[in-house]
Design a protein around this motif. Structure first.
Motif, mmCIF file in Angstrom:
data_model
loop_
_atom_site.group_PDB
_atom_site.id
_atom_site.type_symbol
_atom_site.label_atom_id
_atom_site.label_comp_id
_atom_site.label_asym_id
_atom_site.label_seq_id
_atom_site.Cartn_x
_atom_site.Cartn_y
_atom_site.Cartn_z
ATOM 1 N N THR A 1 0.843 -1.188 0.000
ATOM 2 C CA THR A 1 0.000 0.000 0.000
ATOM 3 C C THR A 1 0.882 1.243 0.000
ATOM 4 O O THR A 1 1.811 1.340 0.785
ATOM 5 C CB THR A 1 -0.912 0.037 1.241
ATOM 6 N N ALA A 2 0.575 2.175 -0.858
ATOM 7 C CA ALA A 2 1.251 3.466 -0.886
ATOM 8 C C ALA A 2 0.192 4.557 -0.737
ATOM 9 O O ALA A 2 -0.937 4.385 -1.176
ATOM 10 C CB ALA A 2 2.000 3.644 -2.202
ATOM 11 N N THR A 3 0.532 5.648 -0.113
ATOM 12 C CA THR A 3 -0.422 6.728 0.103
ATOM 13 C C THR A 3 -0.335 7.748 -1.022
ATOM 14 O O THR A 3 0.751 8.112 -1.446
ATOM 15 C CB THR A 3 -0.133 7.414 1.452
ATOM 16 N N LEU A 4 -1.491 8.188 -1.479
ATOM 17 C CA LEU A 4 -1.584 9.237 -2.485
ATOM 18 C C LEU A 4 -2.119 10.501 -1.838
ATOM 19 O O LEU A 4 -2.935 10.436 -0.926
ATOM 20 C CB LEU A 4 -2.567 8.833 -3.596
ATOM 21 N N SER A 5 -1.675 11.638 -2.335
ATOM 22 C CA SER A 5 -2.272 12.886 -1.874
ATOM 23 C C SER A 5 -3.690 12.964 -2.435
ATOM 24 O O SER A 5 -4.052 12.218 -3.351
ATOM 25 C CB SER A 5 -1.456 14.087 -2.376
ATOM 26 N N GLU A 6 -4.483 13.853 -1.902
ATOM 27 C CA GLU A 6 -5.858 13.998 -2.393
ATOM 28 C C GLU A 6 -5.858 14.368 -3.876
ATOM 29 O O GLU A 6 -6.642 13.840 -4.657
ATOM 30 C CB GLU A 6 -6.597 15.064 -1.583
ATOM 31 N N ARG A 7 -4.946 15.234 -4.274
ATOM 32 C CA ARG A 7 -4.855 15.653 -5.681
ATOM 33 C C ARG A 7 -4.526 14.460 -6.586
ATOM 34 O O ARG A 7 -5.118 14.277 -7.639
ATOM 35 C CB ARG A 7 -3.801 16.739 -5.806
ATOM 36 N N GLU A 8 -3.553 13.633 -6.155
ATOM 37 C CA GLU A 8 -3.175 12.451 -6.931
ATOM 38 C C GLU A 8 -4.331 11.456 -7.020
ATOM 39 O O GLU A 8 -4.586 10.883 -8.077
ATOM 40 C CB GLU A 8 -1.976 11.762 -6.284
ATOM 41 N N ALA A 9 -5.012 11.264 -5.908
ATOM 42 C CA ALA A 9 -6.134 10.318 -5.887
ATOM 43 C C ALA A 9 -7.259 10.776 -6.810
ATOM 44 O O ALA A 9 -7.852 9.966 -7.522
ATOM 45 C CB ALA A 9 -6.655 10.142 -4.468
ATOM 46 N N LYS A 10 -7.537 12.072 -6.811
ATOM 47 C CA LYS A 10 -8.592 12.585 -7.692
ATOM 48 C C LYS A 10 -8.190 12.435 -9.156
ATOM 49 O O LYS A 10 -9.016 12.085 -9.993
ATOM 50 C CB LYS A 10 -8.901 14.038 -7.349
#
Length: 139
Positions: free
Chosen positions: A88-97
């Motif tokens: 699992t890697a975390t994405l910023s909100e901007r990246e996720a959108k």
């Protein structure tokens, strides 16, 4: 530490993103609908068993807790003698959108256009290439 007011907002966001009613979310989590309603109002906090049920149903518990979306890249590898199936890697909100928008593009040609644009943007400029070359020569 999680801001309680945004925690409950994000809990509701994830439920809606999963296209669930409060009653359906409550059923998945093994609680009554009234209890789920209290979670979303912020008058009651869900326990780990509820969060685990949300995760098992495909909800992004990391987002609920931290406000940062998760991205799961699945692959197999052996780590310390054990088979590992997902990292699992975390994405910023901007990246996720951005990723979510890409995934919802229906036309394949439009997807290829986005892919080509991303590849072009990822290429180093001539100044970046020159800088890396100078660093290699100096080392």
């Amino acid at each position: 530490m999680t801001d309680k007011s945004t925690f409950f907002i994000r809990l509701k966001e994830i439920r809606k993103k999963m296209k669930l009613t409060q009653a359906q979310a409550a059923e998945i989590c093994g609680v009554r609908q009234e209890t789920w309603s209290r979670y979303e109002k912020g008058t009651l906090s869900p326990g780990m068993d509820v969060l685990a049920a949300i995760a098992a149903a495909g909800g992004d518990v990391n987002y609920i807790l931290t406000g940062e979306y998760s991205f799961i890249k699945t692959f197999s590898m052996t780590l310390s003698g054990e088979q590992v199936d997902a990292i699992t890697a975390t994405l910023s909100e901007r990246e996720a959108k951005l990723l979510d928008n890409y995934r919802h593009i229906a036309d394949e040609e439009d997807k290829r256009t986005v892919e080509r644009t991303a590849l072009m943007a990822a290429r180093p400029t001539s100044k970046e290439s020159e800088s890396k070359t100078k660093v290699k020569r100096a080392g």
